[in-house]
Enzyme design. Sequence first.
Site, mmCIF file in Angstrom:
data_model
loop_
_atom_site.group_PDB
_atom_site.id
_atom_site.type_symbol
_atom_site.label_atom_id
_atom_site.label_comp_id
_atom_site.label_asym_id
_atom_site.label_seq_id
_atom_site.Cartn_x
_atom_site.Cartn_y
_atom_site.Cartn_z
ATOM 1 N N HIS A 74 -4.722 -3.117 3.256
ATOM 2 C CA HIS A 74 -3.741 -1.844 2.701
ATOM 3 C C HIS A 74 -3.726 -2.005 1.147
ATOM 4 C CE1 HIS A 74 -0.190 0.415 2.032
ATOM 5 N NE2 HIS A 74 0.212 0.473 3.303
ATOM 6 N N ASP B 167 0.206 10.938 2.656
ATOM 7 C CA ASP B 167 0.162 9.745 3.836
ATOM 8 C C ASP B 167 -0.606 10.250 4.855
ATOM 9 O OD1 ASP B 167 0.648 7.627 5.311
ATOM 10 O OD2 ASP B 167 2.623 7.608 5.405
ATOM 11 N N GLU C 29 -7.057 2.714 1.745
ATOM 12 C CA GLU C 29 -7.028 1.454 2.743
ATOM 13 C C GLU C 29 -8.211 1.861 3.557
ATOM 14 O OE1 GLU C 29 -3.258 1.659 4.672
ATOM 15 O OE2 GLU C 29 -2.294 2.686 2.870
ATOM 16 N N ARG D 240 0.670 -10.079 7.801
ATOM 17 C CA ARG D 240 0.938 -10.053 6.421
ATOM 18 C C ARG D 240 2.282 -10.833 6.103
ATOM 19 N NH1 ARG D 240 3.429 -4.113 5.099
ATOM 20 N NH2 ARG D 240 4.663 -3.963 7.005
ATOM 21 N N ARG E 90 5.287 -6.001 -1.821
ATOM 22 C CA ARG E 90 4.865 -4.753 -2.292
ATOM 23 C C ARG E 90 3.838 -4.791 -3.081
ATOM 24 N NH1 ARG E 90 5.188 -0.495 0.293
ATOM 25 N NH2 ARG E 90 7.508 -0.874 0.590
#
Length: 300
Positions: free
Chosen positions: A169, A213, A272, A100, A74
Amino acid sequence: MQDLSSLRAFAIPGQLSFRAGPGGLVFADIDNPDGSASIALQGAHLTSFRPKAQREPVVWLSEKARFAAGKSIRGGVPVCWPWFGPHASEPTFPAHGFARTVPWEVVDSGSADGATTITLRLVFSDATHAQWPHDTPVELRISVADALDLELTTLNAGEAPVPLGEALHSYFHVGDIAEVELRGLDGCAYLDKTEAFARKQQSGPLRFAAETDRVYVDTRSTCMIDDARLRRRIHIAKQGSASTVVWTPWGQKAAAMGDYTAEGWRSMLCVESANAADNALTLQPGEAHVLAVRYSAEAL
């Protein structure tokens, strides 16, 4: 996965070193006169960056970030590849792809013009080929000085076109999410994930008072985070990216995730650089694509 002894060939005395870190992950640490950064070899995941002229880091990492083999971290700069969001046809495949959470290997390092660089290449396996049967070598080149440069290069080495979605990201460190403005997206169309992907249009700078978002499409603009609390501006410049994703979970959603401190979400904003949604790519045989970003900061 490369071990520490094999990585010594890429070390640069006084600038680039390698260490065993939490969760058994291997990290590369860069520290030169202008900037510092750390990168987990799992995921080629940059976990920190601070220019020496800045008292606060530019890249944010959760104080409750989990470090474990095969798990996402995170914060920092996760590499979303070779798809963004859920897989188009297989809901059991991991969101944002597998890059990732799998090993990458160091293939090059260097130092020039005050910057320290490291290049990592994704290591494919039977497990990744089961999700992605295409021949697409991918590398991430990281350059650290007073600015941070990232270049994600994907090559279609196969004989058929390949679909590609991707994003860096990036989590940026801010003083208080309620006191920042994000500039550079005025007039852009976006898909609002909090409202079933309704298509809307941005007017003026973004300010934040709730979960956000959004996928801004057809934009190649530089974005700027104006941070009243830290009295600085973060510049987010990009090339080879036609989408910008903006995300903050806000308190309720962050609390449900388990890897945020109670107020940790207040000190981050994701901006991002991506090729997603309307802007997902198709790579022709022999074609290479480079998604490049530069992050820098200045006083306001």
